[in-house]
Design a protein around this motif. Sequence first.
Motif, PDB file in Angstrom:
ATOM      1  N   ASP A   4       0.851  -1.189   0.000  1.00  0.00           N
ATOM      2  CA  ASP A   4       0.000   0.000   0.000  1.00  0.00           C
ATOM      3  C   ASP A   4       0.885   1.236   0.000  1.00  0.00           C
ATOM      4  OD1 ASP A   4      -2.430  -1.368   0.055  1.00  0.00           O
ATOM      5  OD2 ASP A   4      -2.335  -1.579   2.234  1.00  0.00           O
ATOM      6  N   ARG A   5       0.597   2.146  -0.929  1.00  0.00           N
ATOM      7  CA  ARG A   5       1.367   3.381  -0.998  1.00  0.00           C
ATOM      8  C   ARG A   5       0.641   4.470  -0.232  1.00  0.00           C
ATOM      9  NH1 ARG A   5       2.703   5.223  -6.602  1.00  0.00           N
ATOM     10  NH2 ARG A   5       4.020   6.638  -5.446  1.00  0.00           N
ATOM     11  N   ASP A   6       1.412   5.298   0.389  1.00  0.00           N
ATOM     12  CA  ASP A   6       0.902   6.438   1.135  1.00  0.00           C
ATOM     13  C   ASP A   6       0.233   7.408   0.156  1.00  0.00           C
ATOM     14  OD1 ASP A   6       0.535   8.691   2.714  1.00  0.00           O
ATOM     15  OD2 ASP A   6       2.640   8.922   3.215  1.00  0.00           O
ATOM     16  N   PRO A   7      -0.997   7.837   0.430  1.00  0.00           N
ATOM     17  CA  PRO A   7      -1.675   8.782  -0.464  1.00  0.00           C
ATOM     18  C   PRO A   7      -0.884  10.073  -0.685  1.00  0.00           C
ATOM     19  CG  PRO A   7      -3.226   7.875   1.108  1.00  0.00           C
ATOM     20  CD  PRO A   7      -1.856   7.402   1.517  1.00  0.00           C
ATOM     21  N   LEU A   8      -0.153  10.514   0.331  1.00  0.00           N
ATOM     22  CA  LEU A   8       0.655  11.721   0.185  1.00  0.00           C
ATOM     23  C   LEU A   8       1.791  11.492  -0.811  1.00  0.00           C
ATOM     24  CD1 LEU A   8       0.830  14.613   1.145  1.00  0.00           C
ATOM     25  CD2 LEU A   8       2.242  13.834   3.052  1.00  0.00           C
ATOM     26  N   GLU A   9       2.385  10.318  -0.767  1.00  0.00           N
ATOM     27  CA  GLU A   9       3.440   9.968  -1.721  1.00  0.00           C
ATOM     28  C   GLU A   9       2.879   9.918  -3.143  1.00  0.00           C
ATOM     29  OE1 GLU A   9       6.511   6.292  -2.729  1.00  0.00           O
ATOM     30  OE2 GLU A   9       5.293   6.197  -0.918  1.00  0.00           O
ATOM     31  N   TRP A  12       2.351  13.578  -4.332  1.00  0.00           N
ATOM     32  CA  TRP A  12       3.576  14.272  -4.725  1.00  0.00           C
ATOM     33  C   TRP A  12       4.203  13.647  -5.967  1.00  0.00           C
ATOM     34  CZ3 TRP A  12       4.832  18.975  -3.914  1.00  0.00           C
ATOM     35  CH2 TRP A  12       4.314  19.636  -2.812  1.00  0.00           C
ATOM     36  N   ASP A  13       4.061  12.356  -6.143  1.00  0.00           N
ATOM     37  CA  ASP A  13       4.536  11.727  -7.380  1.00  0.00           C
ATOM     38  C   ASP A  13       3.828  12.337  -8.585  1.00  0.00           C
ATOM     39  OD1 ASP A  13       6.336  10.075  -6.088  1.00  0.00           O
ATOM     40  OD2 ASP A  13       5.108   8.254  -6.290  1.00  0.00           O
TER      41      ASP A  13
END
Length: 72
Positions: A4-9, A12-13
């Motif tokens: 699971d990827r952080d929504p903030l990451e 910014w991506d």
Amino acid sequence: MLIDRDPLEIFWDAILSRQPELIQAACLQLDDQERKELIAHLRRMATEEGWHPEQRKSAQAALASIPDSLQS
């Protein structure tokens, strides 16, 4: 296994992707105050010393991709 990827990451991506459609979609997720803070941060990234040259280019691309109507 999926991580699971952080929504903030993910946000910014997209903002720093140099892909106008991703930048605009991410920017439209923000309310007016959040957008103003994002624009101010991108302007600092694009102009202040201490940022990596590639970060500066990405910030410049993001600013160029966000319509003027959203930057006011």
